[in-house]
Scaffold this active site. Structure first.
Site: not given
Length: 175
Positions: A12-14
């Site tokens: 997901g969002c890093f």
């Protein structure tokens, strides 16, 4: 000489992925860097990756000391720190750039990732695991303002799926 290995994952969002791994493993990580991998566009930028047309995912790349941390320990935390049952989605973030994937660097990592995934698959019940295991290919470092983002912006966005779960909790919630 100290053996240093590299691992690359997408959960997901890093921003949240990097923050979670750094919080969990601390000094056992020699380097963390967020970037883009798994796609076909050369030298992509954040806007392009978020547009979903590059094929790239937001990934975390880690260098770690093999004597202090194993690839399997990283895989264990990877599966327990996001929702690997959703295809191209983590929380409210949707798109192929938010897929769950393990991007292996060599045959040994591929074998370990496949074996570990098969071993934990039953813990996720009928939902199964949507995680993709694929070669890392080319890694492109993300823009500087993305590196250690949540360290520099403590009140910044963090996907609500990025927290450490126990295997018992995972099994309870999927059965």
């Amino acid at each position: 000489m100290t053996a240093i290995e590299t691992a690359t994952v997408d959960a997901g969002c890093f921003w949240g992925v990097e923050h979670a791994f750094r919080r969990k493993f601390g000094s056992k990580l020699k380097r963390t860097e967020v970037g883009y991998a798994g796609g076909q566009t050369a030298n992509p930028n954040y806007r392009q990756v978020c547009g979903g047309d590059t094929g790239h995912a937001e990934v975390l790349q880690i260098d770690y000391i093999l004597a202090e941390l194993s690839f399997e320990e990283l895989l264990d935390f990877f599966y327990r720190s996001h929702d690997p049952t959703t295809l191209n989605r983590q929380g409210g973030d949707q798109g192929t750039q938010y897929r769950s994937s393990i991007l292996y660097h060599n045959e040994e990592q591929r074998v370990q990732a496949t074996s570990f995934t098969d071993r934990v698959r039953p813990k996720f019940g009928s939902k199964g695991i949507a995680t993709i295991i694929e070669p890392v290919g080319q890694f492109y470092k993300a823009e500087d303002y993305h590196q250690l983002y949540l360290d520099h912006n403590p009140s910044g966005y963090q996907c609500p799926t990025h927290f450490e779960r126990s295997w018992e909790k995972i099994e309870q919630s999927h059965h």
